[in-house]
Design an enzyme around this catalytic site. Structure first.
Site, PDB file in Angstrom:
ATOM      1  N   THR A  39       0.827  -1.208   0.000  1.00  0.00           N
ATOM      2  CA  THR A  39       0.000   0.000   0.000  1.00  0.00           C
ATOM      3  C   THR A  39       0.864   1.262   0.000  1.00  0.00           C
ATOM      4  O   THR A  39       0.744   2.123  -0.885  1.00  0.00           O
ATOM      5  CB  THR A  39      -0.914   0.000   1.255  1.00  0.00           C
ATOM      6  OG1 THR A  39      -1.674  -1.204   1.259  1.00  0.00           O
ATOM      7  CG2 THR A  39      -1.836   1.197   1.257  1.00  0.00           C
ATOM      8  N   VAL A  40       1.758   1.370   0.986  1.00  0.00           N
ATOM      9  CA  VAL A  40       2.548   2.602   1.122  1.00  0.00           C
ATOM     10  C   VAL A  40       3.623   2.666   0.036  1.00  0.00           C
ATOM     11  O   VAL A  40       3.802   3.707  -0.621  1.00  0.00           O
ATOM     12  CB  VAL A  40       3.178   2.691   2.532  1.00  0.00           C
ATOM     13  CG1 VAL A  40       4.012   3.961   2.656  1.00  0.00           C
ATOM     14  CG2 VAL A  40       2.086   2.659   3.606  1.00  0.00           C
ATOM     15  N   LYS A 131       6.009   2.013  12.592  1.00  0.00           N
ATOM     16  CA  LYS A 131       5.864   2.433  14.007  1.00  0.00           C
ATOM     17  C   LYS A 131       6.071   1.281  14.969  1.00  0.00           C
ATOM     18  O   LYS A 131       6.536   1.480  16.081  1.00  0.00           O
ATOM     19  CB  LYS A 131       4.509   3.102  14.247  1.00  0.00           C
ATOM     20  CG  LYS A 131       3.306   2.278  13.864  1.00  0.00           C
ATOM     21  CD  LYS A 131       2.835   2.642  12.503  1.00  0.00           C
ATOM     22  CE  LYS A 131       1.776   1.708  11.998  1.00  0.00           C
ATOM     23  NZ  LYS A 131       1.031   2.228  10.906  1.00  0.00           N
ATOM     24  N   GLU A 155       8.461  10.295   9.359  1.00  0.00           N
ATOM     25  CA  GLU A 155       7.200  11.057   9.393  1.00  0.00           C
ATOM     26  C   GLU A 155       5.992  10.176   9.097  1.00  0.00           C
ATOM     27  O   GLU A 155       4.903  10.369   9.662  1.00  0.00           O
ATOM     28  CB  GLU A 155       7.275  12.207   8.363  1.00  0.00           C
ATOM     29  CG  GLU A 155       6.116  13.154   8.388  1.00  0.00           C
ATOM     30  CD  GLU A 155       6.004  13.939   9.692  1.00  0.00           C
ATOM     31  OE1 GLU A 155       6.816  14.842   9.900  1.00  0.00           O
ATOM     32  OE2 GLU A 155       5.107  13.640  10.496  1.00  0.00           O
ATOM     33  N   VAL A 158       3.641   7.951  12.046  1.00  0.00           N
ATOM     34  CA  VAL A 158       2.560   8.414  12.927  1.00  0.00           C
ATOM     35  C   VAL A 158       1.685   9.404  12.166  1.00  0.00           C
ATOM     36  O   VAL A 158       2.174  10.381  11.594  1.00  0.00           O
ATOM     37  CB  VAL A 158       3.129   9.108  14.186  1.00  0.00           C
ATOM     38  CG1 VAL A 158       1.991   9.522  15.125  1.00  0.00           C
ATOM     39  CG2 VAL A 158       4.106   8.199  14.920  1.00  0.00           C
ATOM     40  N   ILE A 162      -0.204  13.402   8.079  1.00  0.00           N
ATOM     41  CA  ILE A 162      -0.127  14.663   8.828  1.00  0.00           C
ATOM     42  C   ILE A 162       1.270  14.859   9.418  1.00  0.00           C
ATOM     43  O   ILE A 162       1.890  13.917   9.900  1.00  0.00           O
ATOM     44  CB  ILE A 162      -1.228  14.788   9.912  1.00  0.00           C
ATOM     45  CG1 ILE A 162      -1.037  13.805  11.066  1.00  0.00           C
ATOM     46  CG2 ILE A 162      -2.605  14.597   9.303  1.00  0.00           C
ATOM     47  CD1 ILE A 162      -2.086  13.963  12.160  1.00  0.00           C
ATOM     48  N   GLY A 213      -7.435  -0.007   2.490  1.00  0.00           N
ATOM     49  CA  GLY A 213      -5.970   0.014   2.695  1.00  0.00           C
ATOM     50  C   GLY A 213      -5.561   0.711   3.975  1.00  0.00           C
ATOM     51  O   GLY A 213      -4.400   1.082   4.137  1.00  0.00           O
ATOM     52  N   LYS A 231       2.331   4.241  18.145  1.00  0.00           N
ATOM     53  CA  LYS A 231       2.481   5.637  17.690  1.00  0.00           C
ATOM     54  C   LYS A 231       2.658   6.577  18.885  1.00  0.00           C
ATOM     55  O   LYS A 231       3.431   7.533  18.825  1.00  0.00           O
ATOM     56  CB  LYS A 231       1.266   6.035  16.858  1.00  0.00           C
ATOM     57  CG  LYS A 231       1.199   5.286  15.527  1.00  0.00           C
ATOM     58  CD  LYS A 231      -0.143   5.497  14.865  1.00  0.00           C
ATOM     59  CE  LYS A 231      -0.237   4.770  13.541  1.00  0.00           C
ATOM     60  NZ  LYS A 231      -1.600   4.731  12.996  1.00  0.00           N
ATOM     61  N   GLY A 328      -3.629   5.188   4.623  1.00  0.00           N
ATOM     62  CA  GLY A 328      -3.906   5.079   3.189  1.00  0.00           C
ATOM     63  C   GLY A 328      -2.649   5.326   2.382  1.00  0.00           C
ATOM     64  O   GLY A 328      -1.667   5.886   2.878  1.00  0.00           O
TER      65      GLY A 328
HETATM   66  P1  NAP Z   1       1.646  -3.904   2.912  1.00  0.00           P
HETATM   67  O1  NAP Z   1       0.635  -3.381   1.977  1.00  0.00           O
HETATM   68  O2  NAP Z   1       1.417  -5.204   3.582  1.00  0.00           O
HETATM   69  O3  NAP Z   1       3.045  -3.971   2.107  1.00  0.00           O
HETATM   70  C1  NAP Z   1       4.204  -4.580   2.638  1.00  0.00           C
HETATM   71  C2  NAP Z   1       5.208  -4.778   1.508  1.00  0.00           C
HETATM   72  O4  NAP Z   1       6.416  -5.281   2.022  1.00  0.00           O
HETATM   73  C3  NAP Z   1       4.742  -5.752   0.439  1.00  0.00           C
HETATM   74  O5  NAP Z   1       5.147  -5.310  -0.822  1.00  0.00           O
HETATM   75  C4  NAP Z   1       5.486  -7.048   0.792  1.00  0.00           C
HETATM   76  O6  NAP Z   1       5.781  -7.842  -0.327  1.00  0.00           O
HETATM   77  C5  NAP Z   1       6.776  -6.486   1.370  1.00  0.00           C
HETATM   78  N1  NAP Z   1       7.359  -7.384   2.361  1.00  0.00           N
HETATM   79  C6  NAP Z   1       6.868  -7.676   3.586  1.00  0.00           C
HETATM   80  N2  NAP Z   1       7.687  -8.534   4.218  1.00  0.00           N
HETATM   81  C7  NAP Z   1       8.699  -8.804   3.359  1.00  0.00           C
HETATM   82  C8  NAP Z   1       9.861  -9.606   3.423  1.00  0.00           C
HETATM   83  N3  NAP Z   1      10.135 -10.351   4.495  1.00  0.00           N
HETATM   84  N4  NAP Z   1      10.683  -9.638   2.352  1.00  0.00           N
HETATM   85  C9  NAP Z   1      10.407  -8.881   1.263  1.00  0.00           C
HETATM   86  N5  NAP Z   1       9.323  -8.091   1.141  1.00  0.00           N
HETATM   87  C10 NAP Z   1       8.487  -8.052   2.178  1.00  0.00           C
HETATM   88  O7  NAP Z   1       1.952  -2.872   4.082  1.00  0.00           O
HETATM   89  P2  NAP Z   1       1.684  -1.293   4.064  1.00  0.00           P
HETATM   90  O8  NAP Z   1       0.279  -1.013   4.449  1.00  0.00           O
HETATM   91  O9  NAP Z   1       2.227  -0.704   2.819  1.00  0.00           O
HETATM   92  O10 NAP Z   1       2.576  -0.845   5.319  1.00  0.00           O
HETATM   93  C11 NAP Z   1       3.973  -0.756   5.210  1.00  0.00           C
HETATM   94  C12 NAP Z   1       4.516  -0.062   6.466  1.00  0.00           C
HETATM   95  O11 NAP Z   1       3.958   1.243   6.551  1.00  0.00           O
HETATM   96  C13 NAP Z   1       4.149  -0.754   7.782  1.00  0.00           C
HETATM   97  O12 NAP Z   1       5.196  -0.563   8.697  1.00  0.00           O
HETATM   98  C14 NAP Z   1       2.916   0.000   8.225  1.00  0.00           C
HETATM   99  O13 NAP Z   1       2.736  -0.049   9.631  1.00  0.00           O
HETATM  100  C15 NAP Z   1       3.279   1.399   7.790  1.00  0.00           C
HETATM  101  N6  NAP Z   1       2.154   2.309   7.563  1.00  0.00           N
HETATM  102  C16 NAP Z   1       1.082   1.914   6.829  1.00  0.00           C
HETATM  103  C17 NAP Z   1       0.052   2.812   6.598  1.00  0.00           C
HETATM  104  C18 NAP Z   1      -1.164   2.445   5.790  1.00  0.00           C
HETATM  105  O14 NAP Z   1      -2.095   3.259   5.723  1.00  0.00           O
HETATM  106  N7  NAP Z   1      -1.204   1.270   5.168  1.00  0.00           N
HETATM  107  C19 NAP Z   1       0.143   4.094   7.111  1.00  0.00           C
HETATM  108  C20 NAP Z   1       1.260   4.465   7.860  1.00  0.00           C
HETATM  109  C21 NAP Z   1       2.275   3.557   8.072  1.00  0.00           C
HETATM  110  P3  NAP Z   1       4.615  -8.538  -1.194  1.00  0.00           P
HETATM  111  O15 NAP Z   1       3.859  -7.393  -1.809  1.00  0.00           O
HETATM  112  O16 NAP Z   1       5.327  -9.360  -2.205  1.00  0.00           O
HETATM  113  O17 NAP Z   1       3.780  -9.307  -0.226  1.00  0.00           O
HETATM  114  N1  HSE Z   2      -3.396   0.866  10.340  1.00  0.00           N
HETATM  115  C1  HSE Z   2      -3.035   2.212  10.577  1.00  0.00           C
HETATM  116  C2  HSE Z   2      -4.290   3.007  10.886  1.00  0.00           C
HETATM  117  C3  HSE Z   2      -2.340   2.776   9.366  1.00  0.00           C
HETATM  118  O1  HSE Z   2      -5.395   2.494  10.682  1.00  0.00           O
HETATM  119  O2  HSE Z   2      -4.172   4.137  11.347  1.00  0.00           O
HETATM  120  C4  HSE Z   2      -1.734   4.105   9.614  1.00  0.00           C
HETATM  121  O3  HSE Z   2      -0.666   4.038  10.491  1.00  0.00           O
END
Ligand code: NAP
Ligand code: HSE
Length: 470
Positions: A39-40, A131, A155, A158, A162, A213, A231, A328
């Site tokens: 997603t990110v 986080k 950034e 958390v 924002i 997402g 966070k 998101g």
């Molecule tokens: P996600 O959609 O699950 O994406 C994770 C990515 O990392 C995928 O591409 C996955 O590969 C890859 N990956 C995971 N483990 C791996 C490994 N062992 N070796 C190689 N590749 C690996 O997660 P996300 O939502 O983008 O979140 C990513 C980070 O951002 C997390 O720390 C989350 O807490 C943080 N975050 C997310 C959001 C949000 O709104 N989603 C907001 C703020 C912060 P595959 O695609 O091949 O499975």
């Molecule tokens: N899963 C987290 C949330 C993503 O819902 O706020 C953003 O860190």
């Protein structure tokens, strides 16, 4: 326009600064390795591609993605990805001397921690949105980055899009932050808003948040409050210079909030929000994450859906609010890419490692929950018979807890609105007794609840929510 000393202020320093940067790196692009493309990561690739020209101008050199690490090479990805960059081997990023900057958006502790440490040790700048990892190892990672004189920026970790990390680290560096009251989990806020406004079930609202997402790969981190606690720990590091472990942060989630609680809260003039609360008490700090009743007209009560907000109280600045989309792909990518720009600019200018300079993060004691003072919302599902109300009030009174308001109501029956909670049938003579206490120490409230739990008239575990004035 002139400065005090009479020399002209230069509002467009690009030609000079740009040529300095080019001298330092010979104009070579900053090479980026991306760990994760979900997603990110997908959002990051989109923004880097769509804003490439502008970002290159701001950094002084082009920003180029050299490698993208994923688990599954076959999965469908954003169109901004050049699939020839994909690999499943993270060492092709962290051990490649040509890569200047590693962006970790894979999540989790393993292998993310080891990969970030290795990147730092190799002198690379690091940007992460992780986080969970920062809450467990943030101070150690920052110290490692400082020792190696590289930047570690976070950034995106958390508040999604924002700018709360910069606000605490830079904008309020001259102030003393007394408190942080925040909505930090977009998934919880989305679910609570949908349940309150549309009567959606918990499961249906969670499914929507996942489809959009917002939710973590493991959504229990969201709905049980751990994501918000991670966070809060990261914010406490910057706001209070505190190093704390997650066990000392009281954390509860939103699973046990029923439709009835939304109705009663509304009737008393409150909205239920999942809040993260931090206070600097001088000798200790208060850190807790839980559903909270707040006045309907308060600023935080009107932060709905996936929106996050952080209400800060600085000694000098007074109240300050940061508010926006907390999860998101694109909102989070905005934060991650602005970190990429900052770190890239520092590398290109030869001043890497300045972000965390002089930051002091030390272990600080967290006040035990039993010592906090709050008002409480308590809902008892009891047998509807004479004397029960008196026994409840008596137990609270005996413990030294004073009642401000109390209502008794028969719970809604099937076919008349909400389904009965906890499997009650229409024939059982049950009633909800809901009360609001005056300010009380939590330990005293718990003593009263222990006594009430021994009563046979209690049909279900009590619902306890703290009330904040915000
Ligand atoms: P996600 O959609 O699950 O994406 C994770 C990515 O990392 C995928 O591409 C996955 O590969 C890859 N990956 C995971 N483990 C791996 C490994 N062992 N070796 C190689 N590749 C690996 O997660 P996300 O939502 O983008 O979140 C990513 C980070 O951002 C997390 O720390 C989350 O807490 C943080 N975050 C997310 C959001 C949000 O709104 N989603 C907001 C703020 C912060 P595959 O695609 O091949 O499975
Ligand atoms: N899963 C987290 C949330 C993503 O819902 O706020 C953003 O860190």
């Amino acid at each position: 326009m002139k400065t005090e000393g009479g020399s002209p202020l230069n509002f467009n320093p690009e030609p000079h600064a740009g040529s300095d940067r080019k001298r330092l790196r010979g104009g070579a692009p900053i090479q980026i390795g991306l760990l994760g493309c979900g997603t990110v990561g997908g959002g990051v690739l989109r923004l880097l591609a769509e804003n490439a020209g502008y970002l290159a101008e701001r950094a002084g050199v082009p920003l180029v993605v050299k490698r993208v690490v994923v688990r599954d090479l076959e999965k469908e990805r954003v169109s901004a990805l050049d699939r020839s960059l994909l690999t499943t081997r993270p060492e092709e990023v962290v051990d490649d001397p040509a890569i200047d900057l590693v962006v970790e958006v894979m999540g989790g502790e393993t292998p993310a921690r080891a990969l970030i440490e290795r990147a730092i040790d190799q002198g690379k700048g690091v940007v992460t949105a992780n986080k969970l990892l920062l809450a467990a190892h943030g101070p150690a990672l920052l110290a490692r980055a400082a020792a190696r004189q590289v930047d570690l920026a976070f950034e995106g970790a958390v508040g999604g899009g924002i700018p709360i990390i910069r606000t605490l680290r830079d904008a309020l560096a001259s102030d003393w932050v007394a408190s942080v009251t925040a909505i930090l989990n977009g998934t919880c806020n989305y679910i609570l808003t949908r349940m309150r406004d549309t009567g959606a079930s918990f499961d249906a609202a969670l499914r929507e948040a996942q489809q959009l997402g917002y939710a973590e790969a493991d959504p229990t981190l969201d709905v049980d409050g751990h994501d918000a606690a991670h966070k809060l720990i990261v914010l406490a590091m910057l706001a209070f210079g505190a190093q704390v472990d997650s066990e000392s942060v009281h954390t509860s989630g939103i699973r046990n909030i029923e439709e009835a609680d939304h109705r009663y809260a509304d009737r008393f003039g409150y909205t239920i929000k999942h809040l993260a609360i931090g206070r600097d008490l001088g000798g200790s700090i208060e850190l807790r994450v839980h559903p909270t009743l707040i006045p309907k007209q308060s600023v935080l009560a009107n932060v709905s859906g996936v929106l996050n907000a952080v209400l800060l109280e600085g000694r000098a600045v007074g109240p300050a609010l940061v508010y926006g989309r907390g999860a998101g792909d694109l909102p989070t990518a905005v934060s991650v890419v602005s970190d990429i720009l900052d770190v890239a600019r520092s590398i290109a200018s030869g001043v890497a490692g300045m972000q965390g300079r002089g930051m002091s993060i030390k272990p600080r004691p967290v006040r035990p929950l039993g010592e906090i003072v709050s008002r409480y919302y308590l809902r008892f599902v009891v047998e509807d018979r004479p004397g029960v109300m008196g026994r409840l009030a008596g137990a609270l009174g005996d413990a030294g807890v004073s009642i401000e308001q109390i209502v008794q109501q028969e719970p809604a029956r099937e076919g008349q609105g909400a389904a009965p909670a906890g499997g009650r049938t229409a024939r059982e003579p049950a009633a909800d007794v809901v009360l609001i206490t005056h300010d009380a120490q939590e330990g005293l409230v718990r003593n009263a609840l222990d006594a009430i739990a021994r009563e046979h008239f209690l049909r279900e575990p009590v619902r306890l929510f703290r009330i904040e004035a915000t």
